[in-house]
Design a protein around this motif. Structure first.
Motif, PDB file in Angstrom:
ATOM      1  N   LEU A 244      47.946  22.871  11.953  1.00 43.24           N
ATOM      2  CA  LEU A 244      48.834  22.491  10.856  1.00 43.24           C
ATOM      3  C   LEU A 244      50.216  22.118  11.392  1.00 43.24           C
ATOM      4  O   LEU A 244      50.795  21.100  11.000  1.00 43.24           O
ATOM      5  CB  LEU A 244      48.953  23.638   9.851  1.00 43.24           C
ATOM      6  CG  LEU A 244      49.884  23.402   8.664  1.00 43.24           C
ATOM      7  CD1 LEU A 244      49.424  22.205   7.842  1.00 43.24           C
ATOM      8  CD2 LEU A 244      49.967  24.659   7.792  1.00 43.24           C
ATOM      9  N   ALA A 245      50.746  22.929  12.306  1.00 45.43           N
ATOM     10  CA  ALA A 245      52.048  22.639  12.903  1.00 45.43           C
ATOM     11  C   ALA A 245      52.018  21.307  13.634  1.00 45.43           C
ATOM     12  O   ALA A 245      52.955  20.506  13.545  1.00 45.43           O
ATOM     13  CB  ALA A 245      52.456  23.763  13.849  1.00 45.43           C
ATOM     14  N   ARG A 246      50.924  21.060  14.341  1.00 43.42           N
ATOM     15  CA  ARG A 246      50.804  19.799  15.087  1.00 43.42           C
ATOM     16  C   ARG A 246      50.759  18.606  14.137  1.00 43.42           C
ATOM     17  O   ARG A 246      51.372  17.559  14.398  1.00 43.42           O
ATOM     18  CB  ARG A 246      49.542  19.850  15.952  1.00 43.42           C
ATOM     19  CG  ARG A 246      49.473  18.773  17.018  1.00 43.42           C
ATOM     20  CD  ARG A 246      48.315  19.013  17.968  1.00 43.42           C
ATOM     21  NE  ARG A 246      48.520  20.210  18.809  1.00 43.42           N
ATOM     22  CZ  ARG A 246      47.873  21.351  18.652  1.00 43.42           C
ATOM     23  NH1 ARG A 246      46.949  21.481  17.693  1.00 43.42           N
ATOM     24  NH2 ARG A 246      48.119  22.371  19.449  1.00 43.42           N
ATOM     25  N   MET A 247      50.063  18.740  13.013  1.00 35.45           N
ATOM     26  CA  MET A 247      49.985  17.664  12.026  1.00 35.45           C
ATOM     27  C   MET A 247      51.365  17.350  11.448  1.00 35.45           C
ATOM     28  O   MET A 247      51.739  16.176  11.290  1.00 35.45           O
ATOM     29  CB  MET A 247      49.022  18.051  10.898  1.00 35.45           C
ATOM     30  CG  MET A 247      47.557  18.085  11.310  1.00 35.45           C
ATOM     31  SD  MET A 247      46.514  18.912  10.067  1.00 35.45           S
ATOM     32  CE  MET A 247      46.885  17.951   8.610  1.00 35.45           C
ATOM     33  N   VAL A 248      52.130  18.394  11.147  1.00 39.14           N
ATOM     34  CA  VAL A 248      53.468  18.202  10.586  1.00 39.14           C
ATOM     35  C   VAL A 248      54.373  17.505  11.601  1.00 39.14           C
ATOM     36  O   VAL A 248      55.105  16.560  11.267  1.00 39.14           O
ATOM     37  CB  VAL A 248      54.068  19.555  10.157  1.00 39.14           C
ATOM     38  CG1 VAL A 248      55.531  19.395   9.770  1.00 39.14           C
ATOM     39  CG2 VAL A 248      53.283  20.153   8.995  1.00 39.14           C
ATOM     40  N   ILE A 249      54.313  17.960  12.839  1.00 39.11           N
ATOM     41  CA  ILE A 249      55.157  17.370  13.884  1.00 39.11           C
ATOM     42  C   ILE A 249      54.795  15.898  14.107  1.00 39.11           C
ATOM     43  O   ILE A 249      55.667  15.046  14.252  1.00 39.11           O
ATOM     44  CB  ILE A 249      55.016  18.175  15.186  1.00 39.11           C
ATOM     45  CG1 ILE A 249      55.668  19.553  15.011  1.00 39.11           C
ATOM     46  CG2 ILE A 249      55.643  17.440  16.367  1.00 39.11           C
ATOM     47  CD1 ILE A 249      55.328  20.535  16.104  1.00 39.11           C
TER      48      ILE A 249
ATOM     49  N   CYS B 219      56.343  13.782  11.480  1.00 38.84           N
ATOM     50  CA  CYS B 219      57.815  13.794  11.396  1.00 38.84           C
ATOM     51  C   CYS B 219      58.512  13.235  12.629  1.00 38.84           C
ATOM     52  O   CYS B 219      59.639  12.748  12.532  1.00 38.84           O
ATOM     53  CB  CYS B 219      58.311  15.222  11.151  1.00 38.84           C
ATOM     54  SG  CYS B 219      57.923  15.876   9.517  1.00 38.84           S
ATOM     55  N   PHE B 220      57.879  13.330  13.794  1.00 38.49           N
ATOM     56  CA  PHE B 220      58.478  12.880  15.045  1.00 38.49           C
ATOM     57  C   PHE B 220      57.934  11.514  15.439  1.00 38.49           C
ATOM     58  O   PHE B 220      56.729  11.268  15.334  1.00 38.49           O
ATOM     59  CB  PHE B 220      58.174  13.859  16.179  1.00 38.49           C
ATOM     60  CG  PHE B 220      59.057  15.081  16.209  1.00 38.49           C
ATOM     61  CD1 PHE B 220      59.917  15.302  17.275  1.00 38.49           C
ATOM     62  CD2 PHE B 220      59.025  16.007  15.186  1.00 38.49           C
ATOM     63  CE1 PHE B 220      60.730  16.422  17.308  1.00 38.49           C
ATOM     64  CE2 PHE B 220      59.825  17.127  15.212  1.00 38.49           C
ATOM     65  CZ  PHE B 220      60.689  17.344  16.278  1.00 38.49           C
ATOM     66  N   ALA B 221      58.799  10.642  15.918  1.00 33.10           N
ATOM     67  CA  ALA B 221      58.318   9.385  16.492  1.00 33.10           C
ATOM     68  C   ALA B 221      57.548   9.659  17.773  1.00 33.10           C
ATOM     69  O   ALA B 221      56.545   9.015  18.058  1.00 33.10           O
ATOM     70  CB  ALA B 221      59.497   8.451  16.766  1.00 33.10           C
ATOM     71  N   ASP B 222      58.025  10.636  18.532  1.00 38.05           N
ATOM     72  CA  ASP B 222      57.378  11.028  19.785  1.00 38.05           C
ATOM     73  C   ASP B 222      57.201  12.543  19.790  1.00 38.05           C
ATOM     74  O   ASP B 222      58.125  13.287  20.131  1.00 38.05           O
ATOM     75  CB  ASP B 222      58.225  10.592  20.978  1.00 38.05           C
ATOM     76  CG  ASP B 222      57.574  10.942  22.314  1.00 38.05           C
ATOM     77  OD1 ASP B 222      56.457  11.503  22.307  1.00 38.05           O
ATOM     78  OD2 ASP B 222      58.186  10.659  23.364  1.00 38.05           O
ATOM     79  N   PRO B 223      56.025  13.034  19.371  1.00 36.85           N
ATOM     80  CA  PRO B 223      55.806  14.483  19.289  1.00 36.85           C
ATOM     81  C   PRO B 223      55.991  15.209  20.613  1.00 36.85           C
ATOM     82  O   PRO B 223      56.223  16.424  20.620  1.00 36.85           O
ATOM     83  CB  PRO B 223      54.349  14.584  18.803  1.00 36.85           C
ATOM     84  CG  PRO B 223      54.089  13.301  18.107  1.00 36.85           C
ATOM     85  CD  PRO B 223      54.872  12.282  18.886  1.00 36.85           C
ATOM     86  N   THR B 224      55.918  14.498  21.742  1.00 36.98           N
ATOM     87  CA  THR B 224      56.086  15.170  23.031  1.00 36.98           C
ATOM     88  C   THR B 224      57.530  15.605  23.261  1.00 36.98           C
ATOM     89  O   THR B 224      57.806  16.359  24.185  1.00 36.98           O
ATOM     90  CB  THR B 224      55.652  14.248  24.192  1.00 36.98           C
ATOM     91  OG1 THR B 224      56.509  13.104  24.242  1.00 36.98           O
ATOM     92  CG2 THR B 224      54.211  13.796  23.999  1.00 36.98           C
TER      93      THR B 224
END
Length: 355
Positions: free
Chosen positions: A184-189, A192-197
């Motif tokens: 769930l946290a990964r899906m939200v990030i 919301c983030f252009a670059d989740p890394t």
């Protein structure tokens, strides 16, 4: 509207690792508990600030920005009713949230404040600024969820059919229960983030813990669905005649305003930030080319520099310059694009949003 300016990076503290989450406490206001995280000021002359998160977010979303600005601001990031660790509410409209923020400012006795809002929190902040200008020193809006009517321009567009179904919150709760907190946290990030890394490991761990908290709060899915439904209704209402339109409220704002938008925002139409800046008098616009929905998390130093430039231009603050605490700042370099400046990390500050 004018293009936002950035102060030199060396007016901010050097990066010394990841700041832990600021400590939180619960305060009862009008019989309901509001959870707030305090960022203590690092200077005697710091002014009060209030940070308001977006839909599904929490006060944790402001950790880095609040820390960077602690030489200038004494920050308080609040959890909106039904989110984070605050009590649920009877109403989840933008106006109801704005009323809670107003009551928090009044009851804390810290006004006028520098008010920051992201996404839903941006719409809430617009409502506060347009109705109670005496409570504000400045207004900063990060990807504000102001009205737009094309669902194809938002990740939330796929949820519109769900909102028409009775007991949608019950269905959402069942879906949530089937998702691992880390997923769930990964899906939200990712939304919301252009670059989740870009998100540090510690911030991801905090996001997982926040997602896990949602499994223990029975009211959370109801608050989320009801808030999203109310927000969409406010979008429709905004294009009808009447003073209740959020765009009409925005036109009444007299507070110095900074509007920030990410060109890779998946949740709010990327054209909205420029429209907000054109609508609010005495405003400036910062468009970030490789940033998503939460610029204060993805590029907190750039957001902080734009905010301080607004304060410096208004004569409200004297900035601490290069060499503070013996720490040199980063250098900046001219971009090959005329009229823009490119800063470390490939972020571009521009005066207008594309489209």
């Amino acid at each position: 509207m004018e293009a936002a300016r950035l102060v030199p990076d060396d007016v901010l503290p050097a990066s010394d690792g990841i700041t832990p989450a600021w400590p939180g406490r619960s305060v009862v206001v009008d019989g309901a508990s509001i959870h707030v995280r305090d960022t203590p000021a690092r200077s005697a002359g710091a002014e009060p600030a209030v940070y308001v998160h977006g839909l599904g977010g929490s006060s944790l979303n402001w950790t880095d920005l609040a820390g960077l600005l602690a030489d200038y601001l004494e920050g308080q990031a609040i959890d909106l009713p039904g989110f984070g660790r605050s009590d649920p509410a009877r109403s989840y409209t933008v106006t109801a949230f704005a009323d809670r923020v107003i009551r928090w400012i009044e009851c804390s006795g810290r006004g006028p404040v520098h008010l920051f809002g992201n996404s839903l929190g941006g719409a809430v902040a617009v409502c506060v600024a347009g109705t109670r200008p005496e409570l504000l020193r400045s207004l900063t809006l990060v990807s504000p969820a102001m009205p737009f009517l094309d669902p194809r321009r938002s990740f939330h567009g796929r949820l519109l059919p769900l909102l028409l179904i009775p007991r949608a919150d019950w269905l959402a709760a069942r879906r949530l229960a089937a998702i691992d907190p880390a997923d769930l946290a990964r899906m939200v990030i990712e939304s919301c983030f252009a670059d989740p890394t870009r998100i540090p490991e510690q911030r991801f761990a905090e996001a997982v813990e926040e997602a896990r908290l949602r499994y223990t709060v029975p009211e959370y899915t109801s608050a989320y669905v009801r808030t999203l439904r109310s927000l969409i209704l406010s979008f429709v209402r905004a294009y009808l005649p009447g003073s209740a339109s959020l765009w009409q409220v925005a036109r009444r704002i007299s507070t110095p305003t900074l509007v920030i938008g990410g060109q890779r925002d998946l949740l709010v139409d990327v054209r909205v930030a420029a429209q907000v800046a054109r609508t609010i008098p005495n405003s400036r616009l910062l468009t970030l080319q490789d940033v998503g929905h939460v610029a204060q998390m993805e590029e907190p130093r750039t957001v902080a520099r734009a905010f301080l430039a607004m304060l410096e231009d208004s004569g409200a603050v004297k900035l601490l310059r290069a060499g503070r605490n013996g720490r040199p700042g980063r250098t900046r370099r001219k971009s090959s694009r005329q009229g823009d400046i490119t800063y470390g990390g490939g972020v571009t500050a521009a005066g207008e949003a594309a489209g």
